[in-house]
Design a protein around this motif. Structure first.
Motif, PDB file in Angstrom:
ATOM      1  N   SER A  60      -0.233  -3.719   0.286  1.00 42.54           N
ATOM      2  CA  SER A  60       0.977  -4.133   0.018  1.00 42.54           C
ATOM      3  C   SER A  60       1.975  -3.309   0.609  1.00 42.54           C
ATOM      4  O   SER A  60       3.129  -3.386   1.220  1.00 42.54           O
ATOM      5  CB  SER A  60       1.354  -4.272  -1.405  1.00 42.54           C
ATOM      6  N   ALA A  61       1.838  -1.893   0.599  1.00 43.42           N
ATOM      7  CA  ALA A  61       2.481  -0.788   1.190  1.00 43.42           C
ATOM      8  C   ALA A  61       2.425  -0.922   2.618  1.00 43.42           C
ATOM      9  O   ALA A  61       3.624  -0.478   3.401  1.00 43.42           O
ATOM     10  CB  ALA A  61       1.956   0.538   0.693  1.00 43.42           C
ATOM     11  N   LEU A  62       1.644  -1.527   3.455  1.00 39.80           N
ATOM     12  CA  LEU A  62       1.521  -1.538   4.537  1.00 39.80           C
ATOM     13  C   LEU A  62       1.871  -2.937   5.233  1.00 39.80           C
ATOM     14  O   LEU A  62       1.977  -3.114   6.456  1.00 39.80           O
ATOM     15  CB  LEU A  62       0.070  -1.231   5.338  1.00 39.80           C
ATOM     16  N   ARG A  63       2.448  -3.845   4.471  1.00 42.19           N
ATOM     17  CA  ARG A  63       2.543  -5.323   4.837  1.00 42.19           C
ATOM     18  C   ARG A  63       3.632  -5.437   5.833  1.00 42.19           C
ATOM     19  O   ARG A  63       3.644  -6.227   6.626  1.00 42.19           O
ATOM     20  CB  ARG A  63       2.936  -6.126   3.632  1.00 42.19           C
ATOM     21  N   SER A  64       4.509  -4.607   5.679  1.00 39.89           N
ATOM     22  CA  SER A  64       5.904  -4.819   6.618  1.00 39.89           C
ATOM     23  C   SER A  64       5.770  -3.690   7.907  1.00 39.89           C
ATOM     24  O   SER A  64       6.731  -3.624   8.665  1.00 39.89           O
ATOM     25  CB  SER A  64       7.187  -4.673   6.139  1.00 39.89           C
ATOM     26  N   CYS A  65       4.639  -3.120   7.789  1.00 37.20           N
ATOM     27  CA  CYS A  65       4.360  -1.906   9.029  1.00 37.20           C
ATOM     28  C   CYS A  65       3.755  -2.777  10.217  1.00 37.20           C
ATOM     29  O   CYS A  65       2.614  -2.943  10.355  1.00 37.20           O
ATOM     30  CB  CYS A  65       3.631  -0.770   8.562  1.00 37.20           C
ATOM     31  N   SER A  66       4.574  -3.092  11.277  1.00 38.24           N
ATOM     32  CA  SER A  66       4.071  -3.683  12.596  1.00 38.24           C
ATOM     33  C   SER A  66       3.832  -2.630  13.772  1.00 38.24           C
ATOM     34  O   SER A  66       3.522  -3.224  14.783  1.00 38.24           O
ATOM     35  CB  SER A  66       5.134  -4.744  12.847  1.00 38.24           C
ATOM     36  N   THR A  67       4.022  -1.503  13.491  1.00 36.66           N
ATOM     37  CA  THR A  67       3.567  -0.482  14.612  1.00 36.66           C
ATOM     38  C   THR A  67       2.018   0.181  14.419  1.00 36.66           C
ATOM     39  O   THR A  67       1.746   0.505  13.155  1.00 36.66           O
ATOM     40  CB  THR A  67       4.749   0.536  14.690  1.00 36.66           C
ATOM     41  N   LEU A  68       1.549   0.333  15.471  1.00 34.50           N
ATOM     42  CA  LEU A  68       0.105   0.882  15.524  1.00 34.50           C
ATOM     43  C   LEU A  68       0.349   2.451  15.027  1.00 34.50           C
ATOM     44  O   LEU A  68      -0.610   2.837  14.367  1.00 34.50           O
ATOM     45  CB  LEU A  68      -0.314   0.943  16.825  1.00 34.50           C
ATOM     46  N   GLU A  69       1.362   2.996  15.318  1.00 29.83           N
ATOM     47  CA  GLU A  69       1.411   4.503  14.865  1.00 29.83           C
ATOM     48  C   GLU A  69       1.414   4.666  13.357  1.00 29.83           C
ATOM     49  O   GLU A  69       0.799   5.555  12.792  1.00 29.83           O
ATOM     50  CB  GLU A  69       2.868   5.074  15.522  1.00 29.83           C
ATOM     51  N   VAL A  70       1.951   3.763  12.679  1.00 27.40           N
ATOM     52  CA  VAL A  70       2.019   3.853  11.120  1.00 27.40           C
ATOM     53  C   VAL A  70       0.542   3.769  10.688  1.00 27.40           C
ATOM     54  O   VAL A  70       0.146   4.439   9.692  1.00 27.40           O
ATOM     55  CB  VAL A  70       3.005   3.050  10.713  1.00 27.40           C
ATOM     56  N   TRP A  71       0.062   2.600  11.215  1.00 24.65           N
ATOM     57  CA  TRP A  71      -1.328   2.473  10.722  1.00 24.65           C
ATOM     58  C   TRP A  71      -2.212   3.631  11.083  1.00 24.65           C
ATOM     59  O   TRP A  71      -3.477   3.833  10.375  1.00 24.65           O
ATOM     60  CB  TRP A  71      -2.012   0.917  11.268  1.00 24.65           C
ATOM     61  N   ASN A  72      -2.182   4.213  12.152  1.00 24.67           N
ATOM     62  CA  ASN A  72      -3.209   5.252  12.534  1.00 24.67           C
ATOM     63  C   ASN A  72      -2.979   6.415  11.574  1.00 24.67           C
ATOM     64  O   ASN A  72      -3.633   7.308  11.324  1.00 24.67           O
ATOM     65  CB  ASN A  72      -2.891   5.609  14.034  1.00 24.67           C
ATOM     66  N   ASP A  73      -1.357   6.718  11.446  1.00 25.34           N
ATOM     67  CA  ASP A  73      -1.215   7.833  10.332  1.00 25.34           C
ATOM     68  C   ASP A  73      -2.081   7.580   8.919  1.00 25.34           C
ATOM     69  O   ASP A  73      -2.307   8.398   8.253  1.00 25.34           O
ATOM     70  CB  ASP A  73       0.423   7.819  10.463  1.00 25.34           C
ATOM     71  N   ALA A  74      -1.612   6.158   8.488  1.00 21.92           N
ATOM     72  CA  ALA A  74      -2.224   5.887   7.101  1.00 21.92           C
ATOM     73  C   ALA A  74      -3.824   6.136   7.399  1.00 21.92           C
ATOM     74  O   ALA A  74      -4.500   6.822   6.346  1.00 21.92           O
ATOM     75  CB  ALA A  74      -1.970   4.401   6.914  1.00 21.92           C
ATOM     76  N   ALA A  96      -6.872  -1.461  10.739  1.00 20.76           N
ATOM     77  CA  ALA A  96      -6.661  -1.853   9.345  1.00 20.76           C
ATOM     78  C   ALA A  96      -8.098  -2.247   8.502  1.00 20.76           C
ATOM     79  O   ALA A  96      -8.154  -2.012   7.260  1.00 20.76           O
ATOM     80  CB  ALA A  96      -5.912  -3.419   9.267  1.00 20.76           C
ATOM     81  N   THR A  97      -9.060  -2.860   9.351  1.00 18.73           N
ATOM     82  CA  THR A  97     -10.433  -2.848   8.682  1.00 18.73           C
ATOM     83  C   THR A  97     -10.969  -1.572   8.213  1.00 18.73           C
ATOM     84  O   THR A  97     -11.495  -1.476   7.180  1.00 18.73           O
ATOM     85  CB  THR A  97     -11.561  -3.416   9.450  1.00 18.73           C
ATOM     86  N   GLN A  98     -10.585  -0.295   8.796  1.00 20.93           N
ATOM     87  CA  GLN A  98     -11.172   0.953   8.359  1.00 20.93           C
ATOM     88  C   GLN A  98     -10.310   1.622   7.215  1.00 20.93           C
ATOM     89  O   GLN A  98     -10.874   2.164   6.326  1.00 20.93           O
ATOM     90  CB  GLN A  98     -10.824   1.869   9.693  1.00 20.93           C
ATOM     91  N   VAL A  99      -9.024   1.229   7.358  1.00 21.04           N
ATOM     92  CA  VAL A  99      -8.015   1.391   6.153  1.00 21.04           C
ATOM     93  C   VAL A  99      -8.911   0.708   4.811  1.00 21.04           C
ATOM     94  O   VAL A  99      -8.704   1.397   3.826  1.00 21.04           O
ATOM     95  CB  VAL A  99      -6.664   1.237   6.195  1.00 21.04           C
ATOM     96  N   ALA A 100      -9.178  -0.507   5.044  1.00 22.89           N
ATOM     97  CA  ALA A 100      -9.619  -1.425   3.875  1.00 22.89           C
ATOM     98  C   ALA A 100     -10.823  -0.722   3.464  1.00 22.89           C
ATOM     99  O   ALA A 100     -11.095  -0.746   2.272  1.00 22.89           O
ATOM    100  CB  ALA A 100      -9.799  -2.727   4.493  1.00 22.89           C
ATOM    101  N   LYS A 101     -11.707  -0.304   4.297  1.00 26.18           N
ATOM    102  CA  LYS A 101     -13.037   0.440   3.944  1.00 26.18           C
ATOM    103  C   LYS A 101     -12.610   1.778   3.099  1.00 26.18           C
ATOM    104  O   LYS A 101     -13.348   2.029   2.144  1.00 26.18           O
ATOM    105  CB  LYS A 101     -13.871   0.808   4.918  1.00 26.18           C
ATOM    106  N   LYS A 102     -11.705   2.371   3.583  1.00 24.91           N
ATOM    107  CA  LYS A 102     -11.562   3.627   2.842  1.00 24.91           C
ATOM    108  C   LYS A 102     -11.008   3.376   1.143  1.00 24.91           C
ATOM    109  O   LYS A 102     -10.925   4.426   0.379  1.00 24.91           O
ATOM    110  CB  LYS A 102     -10.253   4.538   3.435  1.00 24.91           C
TER     111      LYS A 102
END
Length: 749
Positions: free
Chosen positions: A338-352, A319-325
């Protein structure tokens, strides 16, 4: 002896007149109860209307409550005294004397309090702006605090009177000046502080006039539509010239002549402007550039908007890396988090993160576009994406599994709330359904539509230098031209076999823009057609070829013969808001599938052919508050519409009408309908000799059930306004004035 006898006599009198003193107290207490309740009802009613109660009225109510409590305690003590003895002697003379003395004094106090009269209970206080209170999402970052402090220092400086703030879209300029607005009001640096948000949203032709009207409205001035800009500017200048004023104009894209508005930057009138670029022509004395957020600030905002999900250690690192982007751009940080607020799986965050890394080579503006597009694509429901107004949404069947206007209205409101939660919309006005969108999000939405949906769009001052080529038009699904500079429309019809949505809005109804007669021949799949601010003596013949048309809006137009509309038998929505049209012809009665007819503010409409309204059997929402030429009698002897025709509209759920004579209302007019929204019946003012007849007619109709506020005045025939407890079951307020023969306001109420 003279100085002794009188006080002694008064003290003895307290014992002699014990019973009388308490009877007087009970009587005055009952009167005070009644006076207090009446005042409380008036206060509560005015509060519901949004008015501010005068301080002396509030103090009177507080004092009345204290006296009532004191009187009740005294009466309780009196009851106890009757059951007690003093040294074996009854009655207890000491207690009786003290109680009688207190009751006499309290009675006089109540009498004096009752005599107090108030010229008025309340007043219309200036309305609080929505941004007077900071949003829960607002975060006071150091980088922003320092800029706010510098701006406030310049506003305190008597030499500085014109200040500018600029920065790229989405960097937080509007949020910043809202904080300046709040601080200026809190510190009481100015008599008046005015903030006009999104100045660039107004159409180019009327931009200065709209800004001028906004400023006047926010200063609680009466805005006269009949006045031109020059006259209004004089009034505005005279309103502010002797006071200290701060006017904030947010998002000004080009130079504005402030003098034309009635503003002159000077020691007592300071101007603060925001813009994406430095507007050098405005000759600002001090300019501040607003930069993107610092890395720590960006993460703090991201963390707040993403919620508890980023507390998971595995996700937090990604998440900190996504925030930097997000590049420190607040609008981007908020949308992505806000779009990632309900995403609790690591795979979704890695894809983002993977997707955002692919944006690294783009500049910040392009990165913002791509990131907001990604946020848009995270919406689960397909119907959320093309959200628009009710008339558009129904025409395009955007809301799935909904076939009534009322259900569509509710569904759209729910969808708008979801878009707001996703931070793709800003405020939603619950009263009129208007929504606000950040201009960067709007630009991205237009870009997505142009790229994915083959949409051609221009708006508010844009110039259409050339029309799309034939290949584009063949694929085009939507065309939106709102208040932009439009060249002459081509004589040859466009071939647009996939076109479903077409908005054509002129800058000014007096422009010479004309629609060729064969213009719509190649648009057979068109579902929504919105033509605004055009002068149309007769509708183009090719209009009748639009057999799939669901929504037709001819708003703010000067219209002649519109009989051709009757050929559009699949039409669900017909809107003529603010249009100059004299007659609704009999052919309109052929629209048996019409669900919504909007004739709001059609002030020149004087003729609706008899039988037209009753023929619209599918009608659910009818808005015709400006039409007053209702007639009674049978259809074959009438030349105009009758209120009785509304009884045939069994599907009707929403109605806005103006009936000048209640005698035209038939009995049980709405007994067979599903009416849920009914305006003109909630508030009724009756003035003059016809009041008694009008009340009788309303009592005989279902209109009595909706009535909430009734005011009757200047009549010498009314003897009783309400004759039973069931007359007006939802009545909240009753106001009577100069009814000289009134015997009782309410019998059995």
């Amino acid at each position: 002896m003279e100085h002794t006898v009188e006080p002694v006599g008064r003290q003895v009198g307290y014992l002699i007149h014990y019973e009388r003193n308490f009877e007087n107290l009970r009587s005055q207490l009952e009167n005070l109860h009644g006076a207090k309740n009446r005042m409380k009802h008036m206060v509560d009613e005015d509060k519901r209307k949004g008015k501010q109660v005068h301080t002396d009225v509030q103090n009177w109510l507080t004092e009345a409550n204290k006296m009532i409590q004191e009187a009740n305690k005294l009466l309780d003590d009196e009851d106890h005294a009757k059951t007690e003895c003093f040294c074996g002697v009854c009655p207890n003379l000491v207690s009786y004397h003290q109680l009688s003395r207190k009751s006499a004094k309290l009675t006089k106090k109540i009498e004096l309090n009752k005599k107090v009269e108030f010229p008025s209970v309340s007043y219309n206080a200036p309305l609080e702006e929505i941004f007077d209170t900071p949003s829960e999402d607002y975060m006071a970052f150091e980088s922003r605090i320092s800029v706010v402090n510098k701006i406030m220092a310049e506003l305190r400086n008597p030499v500085t009177n014109l200040v500018g703030v600029y920065g790229i879209g989405g960097v937080g300029k509007s949020t910043l000046v809202q904080e300046v607005y709040r601080q200026a009001k809190t510190e009481k640096l100015f008599d008046d502080v005015v903030l006009v948000l999104d100045a660039k949203q107004f159409p180019e032709v009327e931009k200065k006039e709209r800004i001028q009207k906004k400023i006047a409205e926010k200063l609680d001035m009466d805005v006269q539509e009949s006045q031109d800009m020059e006259a209004r500017a004089k009034h505005l200048w005279n309103r502010i010239k002797d006071k200290k004023s701060l006017v904030i104009l947010d998002d000004v894209w080009e130079a504005i002549n402030l003098g034309d508005l009635g503003l002159r930057p000077m020691a007592t009138c300071k101007i603060l402007l925001t813009s994406r670029d430095l507007v050098s022509e405005m000759r600002t004395q001090k300019v501040f550039r607003l930069e993107v957020l610092e890395e720590e600030e960006s993460w703090s905002l991201f963390e707040k908007m993403a919620g508890d999900v980023v507390k998971d250690e595995r996700i937090q690192n990604v998440a900190t890396q996504v925030a930097k982007k997000c590049g420190g751009l607040p609008v981007l940080v908020v949308a992505v988090a806000s779009a990632l607020r309900s995403c609790s799986t690591l795979e979704v965050w890695n894809d983002a993160l993977r997707r955002f890394k692919s944006f690294d080579k783009e500049d910040l503006k392009d990165k913002a576009y791509l990131a907001i597009e990604w946020s848009y694509n995270q919406l689960n429901a397909e119907e959320l994406k093309p959200f628009d107004l009710l008339k558009y949404a129904m025409g395009l069947s955007l809301v799935k599994n909904v076939d009534t206007v009322e259900n569509a209205r509710n569904a759209l409101h729910s969808l708008a709330k979801k878009l707001k939660y996703s931070c793709l919309l800003l405020d939603i006005d619950d009263d009129d359904g208007r929504v606000r969108m950040h201009e960067l999000v709007r630009d991205v939405a237009i870009w997505i539509a142009s790229k994915d949906k083959h949409t051609f769009s221009r708006a508010y001052g844009d110039e259409v230098k050339e029309w799309p080529n034939r290949d584009f038009l063949k694929k085009c699904s939507a065309i939106s031209l709102k208040s932009c500079k439009i060249p002459r429309l081509p004589e040859l019809p466009w071939v647009c076999p996939k076109l479903r949505f077409f908005v054509l809005e002129s800058d000014n109804v007096d422009d010479s823009l004309e629609i060729p007669g064969n213009y719509f021949e190649g648009m057979n799949e068109l579902k929504v057609l919105d033509v605004t601010k055009l002068r149309i003596p007769s509708l183009p013949p090719s209009l009748q070829s639009l057999t799939n048309l669901q929504t037709l809006c001819l708003d703010q137009c000067v219209l002649g013969d519109i009989a051709l509309v009757g050929q559009l038998t699949n039409l669900k929505i017909l809107s003529l808001i603010h249009s100059e049209v004299k007659e609704l012809p009999k052919e309109i009665g052929q629209l048996t599938r019409l669900q919504l007819l909007d004739l709001t503010n059609c002030s020149e409409l004087v003729m609706i052919s008899p039988g037209v309204i009753s023929s619209l059997t599918s009608l659910e929402d009818l808005r015709m508050g400006s039409f007053k030429e209702w007639e009674g009698g049978l259809i074959d002897v009438r030349s105009n519409a009758s209120v009785s025709e509304l009884k045939q509209l069994r599907q009707l759920t929403a109605l806005v009408i103006h009936i000048p004579d209640a005698k035209l209302l038939p009995a049980n007019m709405f007994s067979d309908t599903e009416l849920q929204r009914y305006t003109r019946c909630e508030h009724l003012d009756l003035d003059g000799i016809e009041a008694a007849n009008i009340i009788s007619n309303i009592l005989a109709s279902d209109g009595r059930k909706q009535l909430k506020n009734l005011h009757v005045q200047n009549n010498d025939e009314v003897t009783a306004v309400i004759k039973s407890s069931h007359a007006f079951p939802n009545l909240e307020s009753l106001s009577l004035d100069n009814l000289v023969n009134l015997e009782t306001a309410a019998r059995q109420l």
